[in-house]
Scaffold this motif. Structure first.
Motif, PDB file in Angstrom:
ATOM      1  N   LEU A 260       0.844  -1.208   0.000  1.00  0.00           N
ATOM      2  CA  LEU A 260       0.000   0.000   0.000  1.00  0.00           C
ATOM      3  C   LEU A 260       0.874   1.251   0.000  1.00  0.00           C
ATOM      4  O   LEU A 260       0.621   2.210  -0.733  1.00  0.00           O
ATOM      5  N   ASP A 261       1.922   1.224   0.792  1.00  0.00           N
ATOM      6  CA  ASP A 261       2.843   2.356   0.872  1.00  0.00           C
ATOM      7  C   ASP A 261       3.553   2.584  -0.462  1.00  0.00           C
ATOM      8  O   ASP A 261       3.692   3.727  -0.917  1.00  0.00           O
ATOM      9  N   SER A 262       3.964   1.490  -1.117  1.00  0.00           N
ATOM     10  CA  SER A 262       4.678   1.640  -2.393  1.00  0.00           C
ATOM     11  C   SER A 262       3.762   2.204  -3.466  1.00  0.00           C
ATOM     12  O   SER A 262       4.188   3.005  -4.303  1.00  0.00           O
ATOM     13  N   TYR A 263       2.478   1.821  -3.441  1.00  0.00           N
ATOM     14  CA  TYR A 263       1.539   2.355  -4.436  1.00  0.00           C
ATOM     15  C   TYR A 263       1.330   3.861  -4.241  1.00  0.00           C
ATOM     16  O   TYR A 263       1.232   4.622  -5.199  1.00  0.00           O
ATOM     17  N   LYS A 264       1.256   4.284  -2.987  1.00  0.00           N
ATOM     18  CA  LYS A 264       1.051   5.706  -2.723  1.00  0.00           C
ATOM     19  C   LYS A 264       2.262   6.520  -3.179  1.00  0.00           C
ATOM     20  O   LYS A 264       2.119   7.639  -3.665  1.00  0.00           O
ATOM     21  N   HIS A 265       3.453   5.934  -3.065  1.00  0.00           N
ATOM     22  CA  HIS A 265       4.654   6.612  -3.544  1.00  0.00           C
ATOM     23  C   HIS A 265       4.665   6.715  -5.072  1.00  0.00           C
ATOM     24  O   HIS A 265       5.366   7.548  -5.638  1.00  0.00           O
ATOM     25  N   MET A 266       3.900   5.837  -5.724  1.00  0.00           N
ATOM     26  CA  MET A 266       3.814   5.874  -7.190  1.00  0.00           C
ATOM     27  C   MET A 266       2.748   6.870  -7.666  1.00  0.00           C
ATOM     28  O   MET A 266       2.536   7.027  -8.865  1.00  0.00           O
ATOM     29  N   GLY A 267       2.064   7.514  -6.736  1.00  0.00           N
ATOM     30  CA  GLY A 267       1.070   8.515  -7.103  1.00  0.00           C
ATOM     31  C   GLY A 267      -0.296   7.948  -7.415  1.00  0.00           C
ATOM     32  O   GLY A 267      -1.182   8.669  -7.887  1.00  0.00           O
ATOM     33  N   LEU A 268      -0.509   6.651  -7.174  1.00  0.00           N
ATOM     34  CA  LEU A 268      -1.798   6.042  -7.485  1.00  0.00           C
ATOM     35  C   LEU A 268      -2.825   6.340  -6.405  1.00  0.00           C
ATOM     36  O   LEU A 268      -2.501   6.445  -5.224  1.00  0.00           O
ATOM     37  N   ASN A 269      -4.073   6.461  -6.835  1.00  0.00           N
ATOM     38  CA  ASN A 269      -5.183   6.647  -5.905  1.00  0.00           C
ATOM     39  C   ASN A 269      -5.652   5.258  -5.466  1.00  0.00           C
ATOM     40  O   ASN A 269      -6.352   4.565  -6.206  1.00  0.00           O
ATOM     41  N   VAL A 270      -5.232   4.821  -4.275  1.00  0.00           N
ATOM     42  CA  VAL A 270      -5.479   3.450  -3.834  1.00  0.00           C
ATOM     43  C   VAL A 270      -6.287   3.431  -2.540  1.00  0.00           C
ATOM     44  O   VAL A 270      -5.976   4.137  -1.584  1.00  0.00           O
ATOM     45  N   ILE A 271      -7.324   2.592  -2.531  1.00  0.00           N
ATOM     46  CA  ILE A 271      -8.102   2.336  -1.320  1.00  0.00           C
ATOM     47  C   ILE A 271      -7.676   0.973  -0.780  1.00  0.00           C
ATOM     48  O   ILE A 271      -7.781  -0.040  -1.480  1.00  0.00           O
ATOM     49  N   GLY A 272      -7.175   0.936   0.450  1.00  0.00           N
ATOM     50  CA  GLY A 272      -6.796  -0.334   1.077  1.00  0.00           C
ATOM     51  C   GLY A 272      -7.925  -0.837   1.959  1.00  0.00           C
ATOM     52  O   GLY A 272      -8.488  -0.075   2.746  1.00  0.00           O
TER      53      GLY A 272
END
Length: 509
Positions: A260-272
């Motif tokens: 989840l942390d790596s996706y947020k660093h990629m700028g993606l809008n992610v719901i965990g």
């Protein structure tokens, strides 16, 4: 218009490999069943006929009308494809005196011929056929032979039509890629401009045109395919993409938070979504592997749907489908037998009334990784081993409980980290630990124990269809065993799985 090579599939196990070799030359190609291929238009620069498990002499042998291809476009018949050309255009095919299978040395007869020029003489090739061409087609010249096969390669004079009775696409044909380059580049005239950069540019443009201002939802798994699909879509439509990452309680140790942390660093809008209690609750008391898979698949759909319904005006569901999945669904023999009954998003499009978008549907796995590198994804993510959709649920044999998941996560983390530390992780295609429904007697200190046994599994493979167990060093296995037994309460015995696939599947359930 994207130029391409058409590969017409007669059911050979090597057909996908032909496509991968052509694409390694930065030439786009498509595989289609011999009995269902698209109209030949200006984008088609040449055609390759694949091998087949059939003999051209069989009554049920695949038949194809080459009227719109042969003599009009460059044509290369491989193995069955070559024998088909001989059988139907004035030659003769008969059973081989002995089955021709394995390495052979190819010698040139017509060294200047465009298909085989500058190949070694002799050069090693790979044969795999029970028939052989005993009489070449009308108007044909033999361009290469082996000790046992007089017509190993032929060219029909006045046409760009060739046939070869060996497989240039396999590793054992040492100059096979050079022969394929002669065909697709020199003879067909392909520009070799199908690169990761060009694919990204074209795909992003097409996604923008297709999706417009519509909103898209995508289920992330933490794996390579869904991650690359997400970044491609994000590049095309930005904030109109929402990703949902569901923690089933069956992921590897600390994976939910780290991914989840790596996706947020990629700028993606992610719901965990932490849904572990639901999954583990529904799995209580269930021991049948198929039932476990179905429960996990059903729960995923319910959780994903519930989260997606909170989003407004979503019209598309994005999937990380890749080319082997597409080929399998339209194969010569029809859809394959279902080996895995789970699918992370199976049933979702109908349930949610959404249209499907699949940005990776033209790519093989190795190409997905190349695209990911071009997009700037980390090597840590791109190099990740495949992980089963149902997660650790099918690596715990028997009932799945929270305590068993904890034990397996701890053991698995030790094994995977040891592979990374020792430099073996990138040499292995897939690795993991299985928690067995077996308890055995052990001695720890002065106490007698009666605890669980785990099996380590590490395999090499290219596509998961076949796999060989990895000969890990004894010292590494000893260290992993020692660390697991000393550090994971509940385990007192470690074994190593030395079975290959077939017959033993990669996962135990």
């Amino acid at each position: 218009m994207q130029e391409k090579i058409l590969i017409l599939d007669f059911g050979s196990q090597y057909t996908q490999l032909i496509a991968r070799r052509v694409r390694e030359l930065n030439v786009y190609c498509e595989i289609h069943p011999f009995n269902h291929y698209p109209a030949i238009d200006a984008s088609v620069k040449g055609v390759i006929l694949s091998g087949s498990p059939f003999s051209v002499r069989d009554k049920e042998a695949p038949q194809i009308d080459l009227g719109g291809i042969k003599g009009k476009l460059p044509l290369l018949g491989v193995c069955y494809g070559a024998q088909y050309l001989a059988h139907h255009f004035g030659g003769e095919v008969a059973p081989s005196a002995s089955r021709e299978y394995g390495r052979a040395m190819l010698s040139k007869v017509q060294a200047a011929n465009a298909l085989i020029r500058d190949l070694g003489d002799p050069t090693q090739v790979w044969m795999s056929h029970g028939d052989t061409i005993v009489k070449e087609p009308t108007g044909c010249e033999i361009i290469a032979s082996t000790e046992d096969v007089r017509v190993a390669a032929f060219h029909i004079a006045g046409e760009d039509t060739w046939g070869i009775q060996f497989h240039p696409e396999v590793y054992h044909s040492t100059e096979g890629i050079k022969l394929l380059k002669h065909f697709v580049v020199d003879i067909c005239g392909c520009r070799q401009d199908w690169t990761p950069a060009s694919y990204i540019e074209t795909t992003v443009r097409e996604l923008r045109e297709k999706l417009g201002g519509d909103k898209v939802v995508l289920g992330l798994s933490g794996g390579v395919d869904s991650s690359v699909a997400a970044v491609l879509l994000h590049k095309a439509i930005g904030k109109n993409l929402t990703c949902i990452f569901v923690d089933m309680g069956l992921l590897r140790k600390d994976e939910f938070s780290s991914v989840l942390d790596s996706y947020k660093h990629m700028g993606l809008n992610v719901i965990g979504v932490d849904a572990g209690d639901k999954f583990l609750g529904d799995l209580k008391g269930v021991t049948d592997p198929e039932q476990k898979r179905k429960i996990i698949g059903r729960d995923f759909i319910e959780v994903f749907d519930s989260e997606a319904q909170k989003l407004k005006d979503v019209k598309w569901l994005a999937q990380g489908t890749i080319y082997p999945d597409v080929i399998e669904s339209v194969s010569v023999n029809g859809p394959s037998v279902t080996i895995k009954s789970h699918h992370n998003v199976g049933g979702l499009p109908e349930k949610m009334n959404l249209k499907i978008v699949e940005p990776l549907r033209l790519l093989f796995k190795d190409e997905v990784r190349r695209i990911g590198r071009e997009l700037g994804l980390s090597e840590l993510l791109l190099g990740r081993h495949p992980f089963p959709g149902p997660g650790l649920g099918i690596r715990i044999l028997g009932e799945v409980t929270k305590e068993k998941v904890r034990i397996l996560q701890e053991a698995d983390a030790i094994f995977i980290q040891a592979l990374r530390d020792s430099g073996w992780y990138d040499k292995v295609w897939q690795a993991g630990v299985m928690l067995l429904p077996v308890q055995s007697v052990g001695v720890m200190g002065d106490e007698r124990t009666y605890e669980s046994c785990v099996a380590l599994r590490a395999v090499t493979s290219t596509d998961g269809m076949t796999a060989d167990w990895v000969h890990l060093p004894y010292e590494l296995l000893a260290k992993v065993s020692n660390d697991i037994i000393n550090k994971v309460r509940g385990i007192n015995r470690v074994v190593y799985d030395i079975s290959s696939k077939p017959p033993a599947t990669i996962e135990w359930e």
